[in-house]
Design an enzyme around this catalytic site. Structure first.
Site, PDB file in Angstrom:
ATOM      1  N   ASN A 113      -6.825  -5.943  -4.311  1.00  0.00           N
ATOM      2  CA  ASN A 113      -7.868  -5.126  -3.680  1.00  0.00           C
ATOM      3  C   ASN A 113      -7.732  -3.634  -3.954  1.00  0.00           C
ATOM      4  O   ASN A 113      -8.727  -2.925  -4.010  1.00  0.00           O
ATOM      5  CB  ASN A 113      -7.840  -5.375  -2.157  1.00  0.00           C
ATOM      6  CG  ASN A 113      -8.689  -4.365  -1.404  1.00  0.00           C
ATOM      7  OD1 ASN A 113      -9.907  -4.425  -1.418  1.00  0.00           O
ATOM      8  ND2 ASN A 113      -8.024  -3.412  -0.750  1.00  0.00           N
ATOM      9  N   TYR A 117     -14.358   4.000 -13.646  1.00  0.00           N
ATOM     10  CA  TYR A 117     -14.376   2.970 -12.607  1.00  0.00           C
ATOM     11  C   TYR A 117     -15.098   1.716 -13.078  1.00  0.00           C
ATOM     12  O   TYR A 117     -14.591   0.587 -12.943  1.00  0.00           O
ATOM     13  CB  TYR A 117     -15.036   3.521 -11.349  1.00  0.00           C
ATOM     14  CG  TYR A 117     -15.050   2.577 -10.179  1.00  0.00           C
ATOM     15  CD1 TYR A 117     -13.874   2.273  -9.497  1.00  0.00           C
ATOM     16  CD2 TYR A 117     -16.231   1.995  -9.729  1.00  0.00           C
ATOM     17  CE1 TYR A 117     -13.881   1.411  -8.402  1.00  0.00           C
ATOM     18  CE2 TYR A 117     -16.251   1.138  -8.645  1.00  0.00           C
ATOM     19  CZ  TYR A 117     -15.077   0.846  -7.987  1.00  0.00           C
ATOM     20  OH  TYR A 117     -15.092   0.001  -6.906  1.00  0.00           O
ATOM     21  N   ASP A 149       4.032   2.431  -4.694  1.00  0.00           N
ATOM     22  CA  ASP A 149       3.048   2.998  -5.606  1.00  0.00           C
ATOM     23  C   ASP A 149       2.759   1.937  -6.662  1.00  0.00           C
ATOM     24  O   ASP A 149       3.571   1.678  -7.546  1.00  0.00           O
ATOM     25  CB  ASP A 149       3.604   4.274  -6.247  1.00  0.00           C
ATOM     26  CG  ASP A 149       2.643   4.891  -7.259  1.00  0.00           C
ATOM     27  OD1 ASP A 149       1.550   4.325  -7.476  1.00  0.00           O
ATOM     28  OD2 ASP A 149       2.999   5.947  -7.836  1.00  0.00           O
ATOM     29  N   ASP A 206       0.853  -1.189   0.000  1.00  0.00           N
ATOM     30  CA  ASP A 206       0.000   0.000   0.000  1.00  0.00           C
ATOM     31  C   ASP A 206       0.884   1.232   0.000  1.00  0.00           C
ATOM     32  O   ASP A 206       2.065   1.155   0.365  1.00  0.00           O
ATOM     33  CB  ASP A 206      -0.906  -0.007   1.238  1.00  0.00           C
ATOM     34  CG  ASP A 206      -2.201   0.776   1.041  1.00  0.00           C
ATOM     35  OD1 ASP A 206      -2.151   1.861   0.418  1.00  0.00           O
ATOM     36  OD2 ASP A 206      -3.250   0.319   1.521  1.00  0.00           O
ATOM     37  N   LYS A 240     -13.528  -2.068 -13.618  1.00  0.00           N
ATOM     38  CA  LYS A 240     -13.995  -3.243 -12.888  1.00  0.00           C
ATOM     39  C   LYS A 240     -14.592  -4.290 -13.825  1.00  0.00           C
ATOM     40  O   LYS A 240     -14.460  -5.498 -13.595  1.00  0.00           O
ATOM     41  CB  LYS A 240     -15.010  -2.833 -11.818  1.00  0.00           C
ATOM     42  CG  LYS A 240     -14.410  -1.986 -10.701  1.00  0.00           C
ATOM     43  CD  LYS A 240     -13.238  -2.685 -10.024  1.00  0.00           C
ATOM     44  CE  LYS A 240     -12.712  -1.900  -8.833  1.00  0.00           C
ATOM     45  NZ  LYS A 240     -11.595  -2.593  -8.135  1.00  0.00           N
TER      46      LYS A 240
END
Length: 243
Positions: A78, A142, A52, A35, A146
């Site tokens: 995730n 987005y 990153d 992260d 996805k």
């Protein structure tokens, strides 16, 4: 059976990623958390690496270094960003940023770990997608990312099945993360409308998603691959505008 209990989680420092980290550690796994932001407190059996994930060279280099000393046969993709906006307001910078983190990073991580999974004849890859992949207003970038992640999930499942590697996806619906709650007070009319449109009449919790992830990660889930499990309280059954 697998030879290692390590799980690499991208974006494991907060929200759904944090719930996944807590759950899998409770289940006896060790977590490698990638992260940009460190967690408020490290969990037992967790290591954190700041990176990153949109930086391909940095990400690939980190994985190479990790694999020198650590066996990693489970991956949870995730990390993600939204950058909401109606079609006419979507900039190329926003579109590219979303694709870099939501699509390119999962591919790079899967590519980096796949050789070890093939050698072990075992692997688990879980991609955190979204109900928005089915379509949602102000989610051009987005939703596209996805939906693309679901396409990659199915493709990877077919390519990797004969190596004992399963690839599945989770499609969360409205989940009460800290970020969501910050912008959607429980007493606000908008929040109440969202809940009213969810068949189970409550917001999802990060732990609901974590429970689904735990299913796919299990050694015994070897006959489940290429699937999308919507953790949405029922809104994907017939409703389109719950959240």
């Amino acid at each position: 059976m697998s030879k290692t209990k390590n799980i690499l989680i991208s974006g494991g420092s907060g929200g759904i990623g944090r719930a996944i980290a807590r759950r899998v550690i409770e289940d006896g796994y060790s977590v490698i958390n990638l992260d940009q932001v460190p967690p408020k407190e490290l969990l037992a059996s967790e290591t954190f690496h700041r990176v990153d994930l949109t930086d391909a060279k940095a990400t690939q280099g980190l994985i190479v270094d990790l694999l020198k000393t650590t066996s990693i046969l489970r991956l949870v993709n995730n990390a993600g960003i939204i950058r909401p906006g109606a079609l006419e307001d979507v900039s190329l910078d926003d579109f590219n940023a979303v694709m870099d983190l939501n699509l390119k990073a999962p591919m790079l991580l899967a590519q980096s770990l796949m050789p070890a999974m093939r050698t072990a004849q075992f692997g688990r890859i879980i991609n955190i997608a979204s109900r928005a992949a089915l379509g949602k207003e102000e989610r051009t970038a987005y939703a596209a990312s996805k939906a693309g992640l679901l396409g990659m999930t199915r493709t990877w499942a077919l390519e990797m099945a004969h190596f004992g590697i399963t690839v599945n996806a989770i499609g969360p619906g409205p989940i009460a993360t800290e970020l969501f709650t910050l912008g959607n007070h429980p007493d606000h009319p908008k929040t109440k409308k969202i809940i009213a449109n969810i068949p189970v009449k409550r917001m999802g919790e990060p732990e609901d998603v974590a429970h689904a992830v735990a299913l796919f990660l299990d050694d015994r889930a070897s006959f489940i691959t290429g699937q999308v499990l919507y953790v949405c309280g029922g809104i994907t059954v017939g409703l389109s505008n719950a959240a």
